[in-house]
Write a protein that holds these residues in place. Structure first.
Motif, PDB file in Angstrom:
ATOM      1  N   LEU A  14       3.317 -43.776  44.311  1.00  0.00           N
ATOM      2  CA  LEU A  14       3.802 -43.437  43.035  1.00  0.00           C
ATOM      3  C   LEU A  14       4.992 -42.666  42.761  1.00  0.00           C
ATOM      4  N   TYR A  15       4.735 -41.337  43.202  1.00  0.00           N
ATOM      5  CA  TYR A  15       5.825 -40.334  42.873  1.00  0.00           C
ATOM      6  C   TYR A  15       6.696 -39.963  44.343  1.00  0.00           C
ATOM      7  N   ARG A  73       1.836 -50.912  39.374  1.00  0.00           N
ATOM      8  CA  ARG A  73       2.725 -49.755  38.938  1.00  0.00           C
ATOM      9  C   ARG A  73       4.126 -49.766  39.350  1.00  0.00           C
ATOM     10  N   SER A  98       3.075 -44.331  33.059  1.00  0.00           N
ATOM     11  CA  SER A  98       2.601 -45.641  33.960  1.00  0.00           C
ATOM     12  C   SER A  98       1.915 -45.048  35.050  1.00  0.00           C
ATOM     13  N   LEU A  99       3.034 -44.240  35.732  1.00  0.00           N
ATOM     14  CA  LEU A  99       2.621 -43.713  36.818  1.00  0.00           C
ATOM     15  C   LEU A  99       1.510 -42.637  37.038  1.00  0.00           C
ATOM     16  N   TRP A 100       1.417 -42.065  35.592  1.00  0.00           N
ATOM     17  CA  TRP A 100       0.432 -41.036  35.438  1.00  0.00           C
ATOM     18  C   TRP A 100      -0.913 -41.768  35.463  1.00  0.00           C
ATOM     19  N   TYR A 101      -1.035 -42.852  34.456  1.00  0.00           N
ATOM     20  CA  TYR A 101      -2.197 -43.737  34.560  1.00  0.00           C
ATOM     21  C   TYR A 101      -2.686 -44.099  35.897  1.00  0.00           C
ATOM     22  N   GLY A 102      -1.529 -44.521  36.738  1.00  0.00           N
ATOM     23  CA  GLY A 102      -1.918 -44.856  38.155  1.00  0.00           C
ATOM     24  C   GLY A 102      -2.585 -43.794  38.726  1.00  0.00           C
ATOM     25  N   LYS A 123       6.847 -43.081  33.375  1.00  0.00           N
ATOM     26  CA  LYS A 123       6.216 -42.077  33.672  1.00  0.00           C
ATOM     27  C   LYS A 123       4.688 -41.979  33.353  1.00  0.00           C
ATOM     28  N   ILE A 156      -3.816 -50.954  42.622  1.00  0.00           N
ATOM     29  CA  ILE A 156      -3.381 -49.992  41.638  1.00  0.00           C
ATOM     30  C   ILE A 156      -1.667 -49.612  41.794  1.00  0.00           C
ATOM     31  N   ILE A 157      -1.575 -49.658  42.989  1.00  0.00           N
ATOM     32  CA  ILE A 157      -0.126 -49.214  43.243  1.00  0.00           C
ATOM     33  C   ILE A 157       0.890 -50.287  43.025  1.00  0.00           C
TER      34      ILE A 157
END
Lengths: 403, 281
Positions: B188-189, B278, A24-28, A22, B274-275
């Protein structure tokens, strides 16, 4: 000799990873934003954010054409991350990579294969992803099929291929590239021996014109192709240099699999004491005598002297040498049996060795006792070699005039 | 021969112009790759399916059918559309499905390429281009169906239909531009993709897909603001040979899309590493 051009230059390379998905994704998301508004966050560089760690830290090296860097390290040491940065898949957080020429990365062979398409169709797809043009593939497709040795199944969906066949096909396509920089990540392990030899032959052909970064857990492979070693530990360079054997040995020295294991015991004999040159975990010089002393206790009395077999293993657990007892007729009064074995002038090369003991009946070879890793000992020598034996030899080299 | 030098470092202090140039040259050089990826996906899509091509238009057709039944049974009374209602609703849902596909294409394709993104360095723009190829091929069948309806319901083929291909490409251009901005976050999400599809399903009712713009009221205002309205209406009116409203908005929208598309491409290009870092794979 003139030095060849530097093809890979890595300076102070570092990369952060995050332990929590979580976060990590936010840092992304943050990185996405800060990358658009460039030139900000200069102060953030070099600082770990919460839950982050350095996956790769401060790596430096230079590789010229014709050189091969063997990248070794435990699982999770940061090898693959480093390769991904070299291949441009992810950007470093610090430092700089400069690469000259065409890069070919064998990180996963057959990536992008579609399982329900045929082998032939996948050759075109994979070739396209690797940057070939249609004409180039048309020209090379037969060669690829032959190299992969899958002609019989080339029009079958790839989902029915064995994992080895997929790797063959993937390598065959990738091998058609003429890269300046070749990056190989532990990909050859799946193939059978014949294929591995073929791959090495291909790599040997490429090597003089290529700078190679080679990752493997197989030290024989590393020793075969590399002329310098980078041993990574927790993202950092634990050893780096041109002494390949030293690098490999430092890799081995991090493993201590010296636990004694009783593999088989029928209950009649037990090993009470053991020593090498009167010690446990002994250290001796190469060329010294090796004296193994074993003390065994017998639960039954009227037992013939059994057959004793000792097998030496090197740090890679390869069996490298053995000794065994002759048939002897000795009556022993006590329940105890003292065995001493003297091996004169041991020519093992520097390194750590262990031995396995197996005791069995002389007549029918039924096992009585079998213990692995009975004891560990270390051989010291001035020269560091990665092969298990450093043999003695008489050398005579003389000049001879031309006839 | 001079070797190409590549530098990877944190502060890629590049000018937007340079990034854009690289982006376009990569897109140009990856034509074959894009085509190959599109062929791969289309083949795979049909090889593992009996109904194959039917899936391309079954959803818009079934939505249209529901509305035809609602309208015919008198449950709903709808304003006159100027053409037979079935043609109106079929054309609406088919064009709408093309819009949705176009918006989703960049994200779907980038997501589908996760496996290679984290292993092979290839021009990522190929994914966008292959998405466009796939869109065109999947839409062709819908367009053929649409022409078929035009003839069956005797709307006839007008000369303005010659401009339809351009309007069709405009839809793809608009959708791809939006898609480029959604993709990085959507990678990412998972939420992003879901929100987009939910939002679009509501947006359909604020777009003259299954009914015309009302004469007055909140819905009229909403529909006139909605950028999808001129996009859809203009395309449909070209098909029917009707008078084109909102022409200024239409061209304004497309003109705004041009710089946005460039920015989207650059955004996509810098966000991929960046993706990749992650994501799993």
């Amino acid at each position: 000799m003139e030095e060849k051009e530097v093809l890979i230059k890595v300076e102070n390379l570092s990369k952060k990873f995050c332990k929590d998905l979580k976060t990590s994704l936010w840092y992304g998301v943050k990185d996405l934003c800060s990358n658009i508004i460039t030139n900000k966050n200069h102060d953030v560089n070099g600082v770990l954010r919460l839950k982050e760690f350095w996956a790769v830290k401060d790596i430096n090296f230079e590789l010229r054409r014709g050189e091969c860097l063997g990248l070794i390290g435990h699982n999770g040491a940061g090898k693959s991350t480093l390769l991904k940065i070299l291949n441009g898949l992810i950007n470093p957080d610090e430092g700089k990579v400069t690469i000259k020429g065409r890069v070919c990365a064998l990180i996963e062979l057959g990536a992008g294969f579609n399982p329900i398409l045929t082998g032939r169709e996948n050759i075109y797809n994979n070739g396209a992803v690797l940057g070939f043009s249609r004409n180039e593939i048309d020209l090379k497709v037969e060669e690829i099929i032959d190299f992969a040795e899958v002609r019989e199944f080339i029009d079958m969906p790839v989902q029915n291929y064995s994992s080895g066949m997929k790797v063959r096909l993937g390598f065959a396509v990738a091998a058609q590239m003429q890269p300046d920089v070749l990056i190989v990540d532990e990909v050859l392990a799946v193939g059978d021996l014949g294929f591995i030899l073929k791959c090495f032959k291909k790599m040997d052909q490429l090597l003089p014109h290529t700078a190679v970064v080679f990752v493997s857990h197989s030290m024989p492979m590393i020793a075969r192709v590399s002329n310098q070693i980078l041993f990574m530990e927790k993202g950092e360079a634990a050893f780096q240099g041109k002494e390949v054997s030293k690098g490999i040995n430092s890799y081995y020295s991090r493993f201590n699999s010296s636990d004694q294991n009783t593999m088989f015991d029928d209950g009649t004999v037990s090993l009470i004491k053991y020593s090498i040159n009167k010690k446990n975990n002994a250290t001796l010089q190469r060329g010294e005598d090796l004296n193994i002393e074993l003390e065994m206790e017998f639960k039954e009395q009227n037992l013939n002297i059994p057959f004793i077999y000792i097998e030496f293993r090197d740090k890679e657990q390869r069996p490298i040498a053995a000794v065994f007892s002759e048939k002897m007729n000795i009556e022993f009064i006590d329940k105890k049996l003292i065995v001493s074995i003297k091996i004169p002038k041991v020519l093992f090369a520097q390194g750590v060795y262990t031995y396995d003991l197996s005791v069995s009946h002389h007549e029918n070879k039924t096992p009585i006792l079998r213990i692995n890793n009975v004891d560990v000992f270390q051989i010291e020598s001035e020269t560091e070699m990665w092969v298990p034996f450093h043999l003695e030899a008489d050398w005579q080299i003389t000049g001879k005039p031309n006839d | 021969m001079e070797l190409k030098i590549t530098v990877y470092q944190k502060t890629n202090n590049k000018r937007i112009g340079k990034l854009l140039r690289e982006s376009f040259s990569d897109m140009y050089s990856s034509r074959f790759l894009a085509k190959q990826l599109a062929i791969r996906d289309i083949k795979a899509q049909y090889r593992q399916s009996f109904l194959g091509i039917i899936w391309a238009f079954i959803t818009p057709l079934s939505t249209a059918l529901v509305w035809i039944i609602l309208s015919n049974s008198g449950t709903l009374s709808l304003t006159d559309t100027g053409v037979p209602y079935p043609v109106f609703v079929f054309s609406g849902t088919l064009l709408w499905s093309i819009v949705i596909d176009a918006i989703n294409a960049p994200m779907l394709n980038t997501n589908g390429a996760r496996g290679i993104l984290s292993k092979i360095n290839f021009p990522k723009e190929a994914l966008i281009l292959s998405g466009v190829y796939k869109l065109i091929s999947n839409s062709l069948i819908k367009i053929v169906l649409l022409l078929f309806f035009l003839i069956v319901y005797k709307v006839g083929l007008h000369s303005s239909i010659l401009l339809f291909p351009l309007a069709f490409l405009a839809i793809i251009f608009f959708g791809t531009t939006i898609g480029l901005f959604i993709t990085p976050l959507g990678m990412l999400y998972n939420d992003v993709g879901k929100i987009v599809s939910l939002g679009l399903s509501f947006l359909m009712y604020a777009t003259p897909v299954v009914y015309v713009i009302p004469k007055s009221g909140l819905l009229k205002t909403l529909m006139e603001i909605n950028p999808l309205t001129p996009l859809l209406l203009t395309t449909r009116n070209l098909l029917f040979g009707q008078h084109i409203e909102y022409l200024a908005y239409y061209f304004g929208l497309l003109a705004a899309c041009i710089p946005l598309f460039f920015i989207g491409l650059v955004f996509y290009r810098i966000s991929i590493p960046i993706i990749v870092e992650r994501m799993s794979a």
